[in-house]
Motif scaffolding. Structure first.
Motif, PDB file in Angstrom:
ATOM      1  N   UNK A  16      43.416  34.033  45.338  1.00  0.00           N
ATOM      2  CA  UNK A  16      42.840  35.167  44.400  1.00  0.00           C
ATOM      3  C   UNK A  16      44.104  36.271  45.036  1.00  0.00           C
ATOM      4  N   UNK A  17      45.159  36.351  46.068  1.00  0.00           N
ATOM      5  CA  UNK A  17      46.228  37.185  46.185  1.00  0.00           C
ATOM      6  C   UNK A  17      47.679  36.976  45.765  1.00  0.00           C
ATOM      7  N   UNK A  18      48.082  35.390  45.487  1.00  0.00           N
ATOM      8  CA  UNK A  18      49.228  34.790  45.611  1.00  0.00           C
ATOM      9  C   UNK A  18      49.268  34.922  43.470  1.00  0.00           C
ATOM     10  N   UNK A  19      48.429  34.807  43.323  1.00  0.00           N
ATOM     11  CA  UNK A  19      48.540  33.886  41.539  1.00  0.00           C
ATOM     12  C   UNK A  19      48.645  35.266  40.561  1.00  0.00           C
ATOM     13  N   UNK A  20      49.224  34.885  39.860  1.00  0.00           N
ATOM     14  CA  UNK A  20      48.889  36.695  38.845  1.00  0.00           C
ATOM     15  C   UNK A  20      47.090  36.443  37.589  1.00  0.00           C
ATOM     16  N   UNK A  21      47.650  36.776  37.408  1.00  0.00           N
ATOM     17  CA  UNK A  21      45.441  37.225  37.266  1.00  0.00           C
ATOM     18  C   UNK A  21      45.458  36.479  35.998  1.00  0.00           C
TER      19      UNK A  21
END
Length: 366
Positions: A56-61
């Motif tokens: 949830x923090x690392x990949x683009x939305x």
């Protein structure tokens, strides 16, 4: 047939059978695992899909881990060299932008450095050596001295450089350094560009700067295959050292983007302590506790499998902000002037004056 002939014939049959079985086993391993790039890729992707904790923090939305699988699996071929497969697998892992995610092989290590390299340097090792001087002392991972350009009077400031938490650090080391700096009114602990090491070392050092147990944060471990499957958060408690020196005087902790992993953990533990001020630039983060798994071809993958939060519940994976911002100025460094160290000195001198004005100076005896 003589007995020894029968024995020789039986031994030959057994050896032949063993070689056939071994040959079949090695062929199966070679075909199904070692040389199968698709198999190794899928195991790598699935291992992280089930166990990695920061999607949830690392990949683009607008993208997902499944999208990354399609992107990088399309670059595989049935026959690939080890170097080519390594580049594809490392490319997949780099999408997570996590310094704790690594691919370990006999010939190289896949790593992501841009968490640090995309930011300006916050220190200069040669300049730090100048501030330490020629006669500084070494106690395990600690290099320490009285700051050379300040007198040893009532405003003396001690300086401890901790470049890594991977080196040995013991109670004896810490007690020796703090005892020999006991004539100082305050202390600067410089962990800039400290990439981490052992969390036990960071916890041990921090335990010398408190006089009562306190909750400094929380941790939650991945416990299921879903991206949101986490165990309840557990408290991270910092306990004061039982025996030895407790430093209960003003401290400035100098940090920058190069502070990562166990050094980030040390920043967390020192954060919020009444006499500690964190100064510098936001840290590099690395709040996940790493775990390792093996791929079918024998390569290893390391990944973050737990999350760490500060005392207010904020995630520290992306870094910890300082209490006061300081910049490292390259032009000043050329002239032999470390703006972060000097900024810390100026802050402590102002604090000395405040303590005198409020008549609280006696609380911090030499």
């Amino acid at each position: 047939m003589p007995l020894h002939h029968r024995r020789s014939r039986l031994l030959g049959v057994l050896v032949t059978a063993f070689l056939l079985i071994s040959g079949l086993g090695s062929c199966s391993t070679e075909e199904d695992f070692t040389n199968n790039s698709f198999r190794n890729f899928d195991v790598l992707w699935e291992t992280l899909d089930r166990n990695y904790c920061y999607f949830d923090l690392k990949l683009p939305k607008d993208s997902s881990w499944a999208d990354m699988r399609l992107k990088w699996r399309s670059q595989l071929r049935a026959q690939m060299s080890s170097d080519s497969l390594f580049l594809v697998l490392t490319g997949l892992l780099s999408e997570l932008k996590d310094g704790h995610v690594n691919l370990i092989t006999p010939f190289d290590q896949g790593r992501y450095w841009r968490w640090k390299s995309d930011y300006p340097a916050g220190s200069n090792s040669s300049l730090i050596e100048d501030y330490l001087g020629q006669d500084y002392r070494i106690a395990g991972a600690l290099s320490y001295t009285w700051l050379k350009h300040h007198d040893h009077g009532q405003d003396s400031i001690g300086y401890i450089r901790v470049s890594s938490f991977a080196q040995g650090l013991s109670e004896g080391n810490i007690n020796a350094a703090l005892s020999r700096l006991s004539g100082c009114r305050a202390l600067i602990i410089d962990i800039r560009d400290n990439g981490g090491g052992q969390v036990t070392n960071s916890d041990l050092l921090a335990s010398h700067f408190i006089d009562a147990e306190r909750v400094v944060g929380y941790m939650s471990h991945k416990r299921g295959p879903g991206h949101d499957d986490f165990a309840p958060r557990v408290e991270l408690r910092l306990r004061p050292v039982d025996r030895g020196v407790r430093w209960l005087r003003p401290v400035v902790l100098l940090v920058d983007r190069g502070v990562y992993s166990a050094a980030n953990d040390f920043t967390l533990r020192m954060s919020g302590l009444p006499l500690v001020t964190i100064m510098g630039q936001p840290t590099g983060g690395g709040g996940g506790l790493p775990m390792s798994s093996e791929l079918p071809n024998g390569w290893s993958v390391r990944y973050s499998a737990s999350r760490t939060y500060d005392a207010k519940g904020g995630d520290i994976e992306q870094g910890i902000k300082p209490d006061l911002t300081l910049s490292f100025e390259r032009e000043a460094a050329i002239r032999g002037y470390d703006t972060m160290i000097e900024g810390a000195v100026s802050y402590l001198k102002e604090r000395f004056e405040h303590l005198r004005r409020t008549r609280r100076w006696s609380k911090f005896p030499r």
